[in-house]
Design a protein around this motif. Sequence first.
Motif, PDB file in Angstrom:
ATOM      1  N   ILE A  69       0.843  -1.203   0.000  1.00  0.00           N
ATOM      2  CA  ILE A  69       0.000   0.000   0.000  1.00  0.00           C
ATOM      3  C   ILE A  69       0.875   1.248   0.000  1.00  0.00           C
ATOM      4  O   ILE A  69       0.654   2.188  -0.774  1.00  0.00           O
ATOM      5  N   ARG A  70       1.883   1.264   0.865  1.00  0.00           N
ATOM      6  CA  ARG A  70       2.775   2.423   0.924  1.00  0.00           C
ATOM      7  C   ARG A  70       3.496   2.635  -0.415  1.00  0.00           C
ATOM      8  O   ARG A  70       3.649   3.768  -0.878  1.00  0.00           O
ATOM      9  N   HIS A  71       3.909   1.535  -1.031  1.00  0.00           N
ATOM     10  CA  HIS A  71       4.618   1.648  -2.308  1.00  0.00           C
ATOM     11  C   HIS A  71       3.718   2.250  -3.377  1.00  0.00           C
ATOM     12  O   HIS A  71       4.140   3.124  -4.151  1.00  0.00           O
ATOM     13  N   ALA A  72       2.462   1.783  -3.433  1.00  0.00           N
ATOM     14  CA  ALA A  72       1.538   2.302  -4.445  1.00  0.00           C
ATOM     15  C   ALA A  72       1.195   3.773  -4.186  1.00  0.00           C
ATOM     16  O   ALA A  72       1.040   4.557  -5.133  1.00  0.00           O
ATOM     17  N   LEU A  73       1.095   4.156  -2.923  1.00  0.00           N
ATOM     18  CA  LEU A  73       0.813   5.559  -2.598  1.00  0.00           C
ATOM     19  C   LEU A  73       1.974   6.461  -3.001  1.00  0.00           C
ATOM     20  O   LEU A  73       1.764   7.612  -3.409  1.00  0.00           O
ATOM     21  N   ASP A  74       3.198   5.967  -2.855  1.00  0.00           N
ATOM     22  CA  ASP A  74       4.383   6.708  -3.288  1.00  0.00           C
ATOM     23  C   ASP A  74       4.390   8.141  -2.734  1.00  0.00           C
ATOM     24  O   ASP A  74       4.627   9.112  -3.468  1.00  0.00           O
ATOM     25  N   GLY A  75       4.093   8.240  -1.436  1.00  0.00           N
ATOM     26  CA  GLY A  75       4.120   9.547  -0.789  1.00  0.00           C
ATOM     27  C   GLY A  75       2.833  10.325  -0.865  1.00  0.00           C
ATOM     28  O   GLY A  75       2.718  11.410  -0.269  1.00  0.00           O
ATOM     29  N   GLU A  76       1.835   9.847  -1.608  1.00  0.00           N
ATOM     30  CA  GLU A  76       0.536  10.528  -1.692  1.00  0.00           C
ATOM     31  C   GLU A  76      -0.137  10.440  -0.329  1.00  0.00           C
ATOM     32  O   GLU A  76      -0.338   9.360   0.211  1.00  0.00           O
ATOM     33  N   GLY A  77      -0.497  11.577   0.248  1.00  0.00           N
ATOM     34  CA  GLY A  77      -1.048  11.581   1.601  1.00  0.00           C
ATOM     35  C   GLY A  77      -2.523  11.281   1.673  1.00  0.00           C
ATOM     36  O   GLY A  77      -2.980  10.607   2.594  1.00  0.00           O
ATOM     37  N   ASP A  78      -3.301  11.785   0.704  1.00  0.00           N
ATOM     38  CA  ASP A  78      -4.750  11.634   0.705  1.00  0.00           C
ATOM     39  C   ASP A  78      -5.177  10.875  -0.545  1.00  0.00           C
ATOM     40  O   ASP A  78      -4.851  11.287  -1.675  1.00  0.00           O
ATOM     41  N   ALA A  79      -5.916   9.790  -0.363  1.00  0.00           N
ATOM     42  CA  ALA A  79      -6.300   8.969  -1.513  1.00  0.00           C
ATOM     43  C   ALA A  79      -7.361   7.955  -1.106  1.00  0.00           C
ATOM     44  O   ALA A  79      -7.613   7.715   0.074  1.00  0.00           O
ATOM     45  N   THR A  80      -7.976   7.369  -2.116  1.00  0.00           N
ATOM     46  CA  THR A  80      -8.789   6.168  -1.949  1.00  0.00           C
ATOM     47  C   THR A  80      -7.929   4.987  -2.380  1.00  0.00           C
ATOM     48  O   THR A  80      -7.341   5.013  -3.474  1.00  0.00           O
ATOM     49  N   VAL A  81      -7.828   3.992  -1.522  1.00  0.00           N
ATOM     50  CA  VAL A  81      -7.014   2.816  -1.833  1.00  0.00           C
ATOM     51  C   VAL A  81      -7.893   1.574  -1.811  1.00  0.00           C
ATOM     52  O   VAL A  81      -8.662   1.370  -0.872  1.00  0.00           O
TER      53      VAL A  81
END
Length: 262
Positions: free
Chosen positions: A70-82
């Motif tokens: 999950i952290r890898h896919a977010l790649d630093g994005e703070g706010d998102a739907t996962v």
Amino acid sequence: MLKVEFNGHSAGIEDMHRVATWNYGHFTSMQVRQGAVRGLDRHLERLARASRELFPDAADGGPDRLRGLIRHALDGEGDATVRVTVIPRDGEMAATDVMVSVSEPLTDAPEPAWLVRAVTYERDLPHLKHVATMGLTHQLRQAREAGFDDVLFVGRDGYVREGSEWNVAFWDGARVVWPEAEALPGIAMHLLRQGLRRTGVPWTARRVAVGALAGFTAAAATNSSCPSQPLARIGGTSFPGDDGTLDAVLRSAWAEVPWDVL
């Protein structure tokens, strides 16, 4: 913003073809804010529990692997739907792949009170959040074509089960009532119950007959993107309203739920 990864790598054509042509697997969806999630452990446990049932011979790597993906896919994005989806690697189902989709965050602000159609429908394996959603989607589409905003499923026994993608909460004038039924045990529902305990608002879980809905003063849909979506009517039953009490107690309970850093 839209990003899809398989096992920590950008999704390829073969990966997406497999997702498009299989309807066997399970998933969970969560809202990420400043790199944190409400009920993260419950999301991870949901995935582990479903994998044990659907893929008993496959090793899932544990919660640390899932958090890392999950952290890898977010790649630093703070706010998102996962959305995290677990699917079979091949027809033998002895191994699985993890697809993580990252998209724009959803607002938790409610829409105008919904008109909800009540239908007799029971999902396959209702305790799982699985990807075989054709029947569910068909019922939702029919409801919207008939002028409703959403749909509530009722068992063949006449008892309320669940909404299309939400659990339902009722207010009887003194407490929150959660229907006890064969349905998906929503993470938002569990977190709200914890929050209600912290705020001192009583709640109970019991079987609720669709014919007894007139005994409630308010109803709300709850899920991980919106903890309290007011319902104006379910089938032929309108809710007179309670000066916003149900919405207020659910949102106060939601505010008590801590954020878990990924």
